[in-house]
Design a protein around this motif. Structure first.
Motif, PDB file in Angstrom:
ATOM      1  N   GLY A 279      12.361   3.239  13.900  1.00  0.00           N
ATOM      2  CA  GLY A 279      12.035   2.086  13.078  1.00  0.00           C
ATOM      3  C   GLY A 279      13.183   1.094  13.088  1.00  0.00           C
ATOM      4  O   GLY A 279      13.551   0.544  12.049  1.00  0.00           O
TER       5      GLY A 279
ATOM      6  N   ASP B 154      10.089   1.604  17.803  1.00  0.00           N
ATOM      7  CA  ASP B 154       9.479   0.815  16.736  1.00  0.00           C
ATOM      8  C   ASP B 154       8.154   0.268  17.253  1.00  0.00           C
ATOM      9  O   ASP B 154       7.919   0.218  18.467  1.00  0.00           O
ATOM     10  CB  ASP B 154      10.406  -0.346  16.336  1.00  0.00           C
TER      11      ASP B 154
ATOM     12  N   CYS C 190      17.092   7.357  10.643  1.00  0.00           N
ATOM     13  CA  CYS C 190      15.782   6.937  10.142  1.00  0.00           C
ATOM     14  C   CYS C 190      15.951   6.462   8.704  1.00  0.00           C
ATOM     15  O   CYS C 190      16.062   7.267   7.785  1.00  0.00           O
ATOM     16  CB  CYS C 190      14.799   8.097  10.221  1.00  0.00           C
TER      17      CYS C 190
ATOM     18  N   LEU D  29      11.823   4.364   6.277  1.00  0.00           N
ATOM     19  CA  LEU D  29      10.596   4.446   7.062  1.00  0.00           C
ATOM     20  C   LEU D  29       9.666   5.512   6.503  1.00  0.00           C
ATOM     21  O   LEU D  29       8.460   5.292   6.372  1.00  0.00           O
ATOM     22  CB  LEU D  29      10.934   4.760   8.521  1.00  0.00           C
TER      23      LEU D  29
ATOM     24  N   ASP E 270       7.035   4.852   3.952  1.00  0.00           N
ATOM     25  CA  ASP E 270       6.021   3.862   4.342  1.00  0.00           C
ATOM     26  C   ASP E 270       4.893   4.433   5.188  1.00  0.00           C
ATOM     27  O   ASP E 270       3.766   3.939   5.138  1.00  0.00           O
ATOM     28  CB  ASP E 270       6.676   2.737   5.154  1.00  0.00           C
ATOM     29  N   VAL E 271       5.204   5.423   6.020  1.00  0.00           N
ATOM     30  CA  VAL E 271       4.286   5.806   7.088  1.00  0.00           C
ATOM     31  C   VAL E 271       3.201   6.758   6.596  1.00  0.00           C
ATOM     32  O   VAL E 271       3.342   7.430   5.579  1.00  0.00           O
ATOM     33  CB  VAL E 271       5.045   6.434   8.268  1.00  0.00           C
TER      34      VAL E 271
ATOM     35  N   THR F  82      15.713   7.164   2.057  1.00  0.00           N
ATOM     36  CA  THR F  82      14.553   6.555   1.417  1.00  0.00           C
ATOM     37  C   THR F  82      14.969   6.110   0.018  1.00  0.00           C
ATOM     38  O   THR F  82      16.011   6.537  -0.487  1.00  0.00           O
ATOM     39  CB  THR F  82      13.385   7.554   1.278  1.00  0.00           C
TER      40      THR F  82
END
Length: 229
Positions: free
Chosen positions: A24, A38, A86, A89, A92-93, A114
């Motif tokens: 990402g 990405d 990372c 991300l 969100d996924v 995160t």
């Protein structure tokens, strides 16, 4: 990143690693990464917002891969990378468990970050009640995120593990599920706002299947008690 305190260690590791993957890596990329993956193309990357602006950029058009992180397998061999990065991300996924499995497969070590679950239930705006009454519901956490992310525990042998709980619109329906600035009495600190985890060997991930409204209420009670200590 939220946890800027982790940047020096991250940069030191990335400098010494032969192959570094930024998952990402389009927004706020890591210049020290040698590879990036990405959905957006290399030419549009937000290099002006890089996390390490003083470092030489190592990613090239040839080492930039356009690929959906939620589709396995990723186009890399097992343990190909010395380090994988990372940041912001996983929340969100649609399939963060798959992303964690693939990171563990393609890399020997890594760092994930995160927002904390605490930050995801916190409204930082002042005057919450007035805003809600006259201007609509203020944003709680980050409205577009799909998951609450929390650290897990693997027992006395340790290890890296993340727990994912679905973040739904139910959060907005009951004040017993979210925190306002008036309740906390201050902004959250950097450490309270983010979850950052360095790992080696692999990172485990698990989705929590719970009674969401009750779980949301229980988390707020515990969080508020901890903040008031």
């Amino acid at each position: 990143m939220i946890l800027n305190a982790n940047l020096p260690r991250l940069i030191e590791i990335a400098r010494g690693a032969g192959r570094v993957l930024d998952v990402g890596g389009w927004y706020r990329p890591l210049r020290l990464a040698t590879h990036a993956m990405d959905l957006q193309p290399h030419a549009t990357r937000r290099l002006e917002e890089a996390l390490d602006p003083g470092e030489p950029e190592r990613v090239t058009a040839e080492t930039w891969t356009v690929h959906d992180a939620c589709l396995a397998p990723w186009p890399y061999p097992d343990k190909y990378f010395d380090f994988v990065f990372c940041s912001h991300l996983l929340e969100d996924v649609r399939d963060p468990l798959l992303v964690c499995r693939e990171m563990s497969r393609v890399a020997k070590a890594g760092y994930v970050e995160t927002p904390s679950r605490l930050r995801e239930i916190y409204c930082k705006q002042r005057g919450f009640r007035l805003r809600r009454a006259f201007g609509g519901m203020p944003e709680i956490g980050f409205h577009h995120h799909r998951w609450f992310v929390e650290p897990g525990w693997l027992g006395p042998e340790g290890g890296a593990r993340l727990l994912f709980t679905a973040k739904t619109a139910a959060l907005y329906l009951d004040p017993a599920m979210y925190l306002t600035r008036a309740e906390v009495g201050r902004k959250l600190t950097e450490a309270e706002s983010g979850l950052g985890l360095f790992w080696e060997g692999g990172i485990e991930a698990e989705e929590r299947f719970v009674d969401l409204p009750e779980d949301y209420r229980a988390f707020k009670r515990l969080a508020l008690a901890g903040l008031r200590r």
